[in-house]
Design an enzyme around this catalytic site. Structure first.
Site, PDB file in Angstrom:
ATOM      1  CE  LYS A 172      62.796 -46.855   7.631  1.00  0.00           C
ATOM      2  NZ  LYS A 172      61.439 -46.561   7.198  1.00  0.00           N
ATOM      3  N   GLY A 225      61.138 -53.537  15.484  1.00  0.00           N
ATOM      4  CA  GLY A 225      60.450 -54.011  14.285  1.00  0.00           C
ATOM      5  C   GLY A 225      60.408 -55.524  14.273  1.00  0.00           C
ATOM      6  CB  THR A 229      63.549 -56.010   9.881  1.00  0.00           C
ATOM      7  OG1 THR A 229      62.347 -56.303   9.194  1.00  0.00           O
ATOM      8  CG2 THR A 229      64.200 -54.780   9.286  1.00  0.00           C
ATOM      9  CD  GLU A 247      63.281 -53.643  22.986  1.00  0.00           C
ATOM     10  OE1 GLU A 247      62.671 -54.723  23.113  1.00  0.00           O
ATOM     11  OE2 GLU A 247      63.954 -53.139  23.880  1.00  0.00           O
ATOM     12  CB  CYS A 281      55.592 -56.227  19.937  1.00  0.00           C
ATOM     13  SG  CYS A 281      55.823 -54.914  21.157  1.00  0.00           S
ATOM     14  CD  GLU A 383      55.129 -60.432  15.622  1.00  0.00           C
ATOM     15  OE1 GLU A 383      55.870 -60.189  14.660  1.00  0.00           O
ATOM     16  OE2 GLU A 383      55.159 -59.767  16.680  1.00  0.00           O
TER      17      GLU A 383
HETATM   18  P1  NDP Z   1      59.636 -54.053  10.099  1.00  0.00           P
HETATM   19  O1  NDP Z   1      60.745 -54.854  10.652  1.00  0.00           O
HETATM   20  O2  NDP Z   1      59.134 -54.397   8.758  1.00  0.00           O
HETATM   21  O3  NDP Z   1      60.042 -52.519  10.027  1.00  0.00           O
HETATM   22  C1  NDP Z   1      60.494 -51.777  11.148  1.00  0.00           C
HETATM   23  C2  NDP Z   1      61.266 -50.572  10.649  1.00  0.00           C
HETATM   24  O4  NDP Z   1      62.467 -51.006  10.040  1.00  0.00           O
HETATM   25  C3  NDP Z   1      60.525 -49.780   9.584  1.00  0.00           C
HETATM   26  O5  NDP Z   1      60.814 -48.409   9.755  1.00  0.00           O
HETATM   27  C4  NDP Z   1      61.129 -50.338   8.322  1.00  0.00           C
HETATM   28  O6  NDP Z   1      60.987 -49.505   7.219  1.00  0.00           O
HETATM   29  C5  NDP Z   1      62.568 -50.488   8.745  1.00  0.00           C
HETATM   30  N1  NDP Z   1      63.336 -51.412   7.910  1.00  0.00           N
HETATM   31  C6  NDP Z   1      62.887 -52.398   7.101  1.00  0.00           C
HETATM   32  N2  NDP Z   1      63.919 -53.037   6.508  1.00  0.00           N
HETATM   33  C7  NDP Z   1      65.045 -52.444   6.962  1.00  0.00           C
HETATM   34  C8  NDP Z   1      66.433 -52.665   6.733  1.00  0.00           C
HETATM   35  N3  NDP Z   1      66.858 -53.621   5.911  1.00  0.00           N
HETATM   36  N4  NDP Z   1      67.322 -51.886   7.372  1.00  0.00           N
HETATM   37  C9  NDP Z   1      66.899 -50.930   8.226  1.00  0.00           C
HETATM   38  N5  NDP Z   1      65.605 -50.661   8.471  1.00  0.00           N
HETATM   39  C10 NDP Z   1      64.676 -51.414   7.862  1.00  0.00           C
HETATM   40  O7  NDP Z   1      58.482 -54.094  11.184  1.00  0.00           O
HETATM   41  P2  NDP Z   1      57.020 -53.501  11.054  1.00  0.00           P
HETATM   42  O8  NDP Z   1      57.082 -52.037  10.758  1.00  0.00           O
HETATM   43  O9  NDP Z   1      56.232 -54.394  10.138  1.00  0.00           O
HETATM   44  O10 NDP Z   1      56.486 -53.632  12.561  1.00  0.00           O
HETATM   45  C11 NDP Z   1      55.907 -54.769  13.067  1.00  0.00           C
HETATM   46  C12 NDP Z   1      56.913 -55.604  13.829  1.00  0.00           C
HETATM   47  O11 NDP Z   1      57.479 -54.836  14.883  1.00  0.00           O
HETATM   48  C13 NDP Z   1      56.270 -56.800  14.497  1.00  0.00           C
HETATM   49  O12 NDP Z   1      57.079 -57.926  14.306  1.00  0.00           O
HETATM   50  C14 NDP Z   1      56.262 -56.407  15.974  1.00  0.00           C
HETATM   51  O13 NDP Z   1      56.263 -57.511  16.838  1.00  0.00           O
HETATM   52  C15 NDP Z   1      57.501 -55.605  16.073  1.00  0.00           C
HETATM   53  N6  NDP Z   1      57.451 -54.754  17.264  1.00  0.00           N
HETATM   54  C16 NDP Z   1      58.245 -55.044  18.344  1.00  0.00           C
HETATM   55  C17 NDP Z   1      58.155 -54.289  19.498  1.00  0.00           C
HETATM   56  C18 NDP Z   1      59.023 -54.566  20.685  1.00  0.00           C
HETATM   57  O14 NDP Z   1      59.126 -53.688  21.548  1.00  0.00           O
HETATM   58  N7  NDP Z   1      59.644 -55.716  20.796  1.00  0.00           N
HETATM   59  C19 NDP Z   1      57.198 -53.172  19.606  1.00  0.00           C
HETATM   60  C20 NDP Z   1      56.441 -52.958  18.409  1.00  0.00           C
HETATM   61  C21 NDP Z   1      56.568 -53.731  17.276  1.00  0.00           C
HETATM   62  P3  NDP Z   1      59.765 -49.784   6.200  1.00  0.00           P
HETATM   63  O15 NDP Z   1      58.533 -49.490   6.969  1.00  0.00           O
HETATM   64  O16 NDP Z   1      60.011 -48.847   5.104  1.00  0.00           O
HETATM   65  O17 NDP Z   1      59.869 -51.226   5.789  1.00  0.00           O
END
Ligand code: NDP
Length: 480
Positions: A172, A225, A229, A247, A281, A383
């Site tokens: 997803k 993400g 989340t 991550e 990130c 963040e």
């Molecule tokens: P989110 O946590 O909002 O979303 C990540 C993914 O999870 C999206 O596909 C999202 O869908 C999905 N999602 C949201 N809610 C749920 C749920 N309840 N159950 C399952 N899946 C869910 O993150 P962002 O997309 O806003 O990305 C930014 C974040 O990612 C930042 O905090 C960044 O630091 C982190 N990140 C971490 C990295 C690492 O390697 N540590 C690398 C890159 C980013 P939807 O988009 O529809 O909400």
């Protein structure tokens, strides 16, 4: 254009028949529709992946490897198109997609496609009385959930090792940046990946992500993400003892010692602060500077940042493109307001940038530099995930380490020093999963990757990714 789900090798409309608008953040205009999928689509995708599992796990490693390598080749052959899709989806500069995101996506497939040929398990003799050997077996359907900031790169980093070891996948992508995942399905199909081995369901986190991670036939979850989340996912799947890799976010320190190569430190700090509009990130958003060079560093850092061009992501001369969405732009702008209320002094930027022509409704923010804040304030603890950095002075090495570690996150850190002893000493004391010395974002896929504290858990790099995506079993044979 209308994007579809990819289930069982077929591009499929969502059962609800509903679609979400996909907006180009550089223009503010809707440019495609994506499925607003729900639990029923997830059910179908998991079923397709489950059906495909037996035959895929029995496919010889050599054959799996060849198909994954073909995917890598096709990513490279379609690099221009993929880069353009990602720019339009995400708002990041086209040159960045061409030079980083897309080549690294191909490299992920190449690395794991070749790595799986060399991955071996261990055997141990116990006092010449028994032979133990370790069996790594694929687990079934892996859920791969990725964010919007590096859409294809992060998705492929999950999918490639999961498929290489013989799992099937339901992925997803973020609904904000779905286009490259859609294109990847076309590529996988063309490369001969059997139907059902890779499935992609588009849509919202709560409606698609949650049914996927909680599905009884999904034993393994790889998530990248936000921390909140990740926390929700951990809570939801803990009762079922699923294997989870998380991550998550970061608030990474970038420590500049007085003995640093100043030009290198300034140039790298600019990249670490503002690449991808600060939406990485691993960005170094807290710059800690030794007091004796604070003013010198500050002047040079502001000067170089001022020269950055915020512009149309399609323009090769733009250093920063658009923020990923209007909502995210507003969130970042509100963080800047918070910084002002906390007493922060805006040294550069601090506001939305209004461009002209096609980009007049786009979501742009100026590179923003703030000083005068305590390390414990919201601005330095939460963040922000935008082109916003703070500067803080420190007097001693110990103080730098304390400031760096005073965070609930522990993803990465950078240190700038020409003193080798200090580089090793400080690296060892920093609570973060990756510490760069005199560089930033330099990656080698063989090395471990993952955060400390609230930046995540569960996954390591290199061949350990194969171990993550498998069930490990010891077989002990006692000699008669
Ligand atoms: P989110 O946590 O909002 O979303 C990540 C993914 O999870 C999206 O596909 C999202 O869908 C999905 N999602 C949201 N809610 C749920 C749920 N309840 N159950 C399952 N899946 C869910 O993150 P962002 O997309 O806003 O990305 C930014 C974040 O990612 C930042 O905090 C960044 O630091 C982190 N990140 C971490 C990295 C690492 O390697 N540590 C690398 C890159 C980013 P939807 O988009 O529809 O909400």
């Amino acid at each position: 254009m209308t994007i579809q789900n990819y289930i069982g090798g077929v591009f499929t409309a969502p059962n609800s028949g509903k679609y979400l608008d996909n907006i180009n953040p550089a223009t503010g205009q809707v440019y495609s529709q994506i499925p607003d999928s729900d639990q029923t689509d997830v059910e179908q995708a998991v079923l397709a992946a489950k059906k495909a599992f037996k035959s895929w796990r029995e496919t010889p490693v050599q054959k799996r490897s060849e198909i994954l390598l073909k995917i890598a080749t096709l990513i490279k052959e379609n690099a221009e198109d993929l880069a353009l899709c990602e720019t339009i989806d995400n708002g990041k500069p086209l040159w960045l997609c061409k030079s980083v995101d897309i080549p690294r996506a191909a490299a992920n497939f190449e690395f794991y496609a070749t790595g799986i040929r060399h991955w071996a398990s261990k055997a141990h003799l116990s006092d010449d009385k028994a032979l133990n050997y370790t069996l790594h077996q694929p687990m079934g359907v892996a859920a791969c959930i990725s964010p919007w900031n590096l859409p294809l790169y992060l998705l492929t980093w999950k999918i490639a090792p999961a498929l290489a070891v013989g799992n099937t996948v339901v992925a997803k992508p973020s609904e904000i940046t779905p286009m490259t995942a859609y294109k990847l399905c076309e590529i996988a199909h063309k490369a001969g990946l059997p139907d059902g081995v890779l499935n992609v369901v588009h849509g919202l986190g709560p409606k698609v992500g949650e049914p996927l991670i909680t599905h009884k036939d999904v034993p393994i979850i790889s998530f990248t993400g936000g921390t909140s989340t990740g926390s929700r996912i951990a809570t939801l799947v803990a009762p079922a003892f699923k294997k989870v890799s998380l991550e998550l976010g970061g608030k990474n320190p970038n420590i500049i010692f007085a003995d640093a190569d100043l030009k290198r430190a300034v140039d790298t700090a600019v990249k670490a602060s503002f690449s991808n509009q600060g939406q990485i990130c691993l960005c170094g958003s807290r710059i800690l500077i030794e007091s004796s060079i604070y003013e010198t560093f500050k002047t040079a850092f502001i000067e170089n940042s001022k020269a950055l061009k915020v512009g149309d992501p399609l323009d090769e001369n733009s250093n920063l493109g658009a923020m990923v969405s209007e909502a995210h732009m507003n969130k970042v702008l509100s963080c800047i307001e918070t910084a002002k209320q906390e007493g922060g002094k805006i040294l550069l930027g601090g506001e939305r940038v209004h461009l002209k022509g096609n980009n007049k409704d786009g979501f742009f923010i100026a590179p923003t530099i703030i000083e005068g804040l305590s390390n414990t304030c919201k601005t330095n603890q939460n963040e922000i995930f935008g082109p916003v950095v703070t500067l803080q002075p420190f007097d001693t090495e110990q103080e730098a380490v304390e400031l760096a570690n005073q965070s609930t996150y522990g993803l990465s850190a950078s240190i700038f020093t020409e003193n080798a002893s200090r580089a090793h000493r400080v690296s060892a004391q920093i609570h973060a999963g990756i510490v760069w010395v005199n560089t930033w974002l330099y990656r080698d896929l063989r090395t471990p990757f993952g955060g400390y504290k609230q930046s995540g858990l569960g996954r390591e790099g290199g061949f350990k990714a194969f171990a993550f995506f498998t069930e490990t079993k010891n077989v002990c044979i006692k000699y008669s």
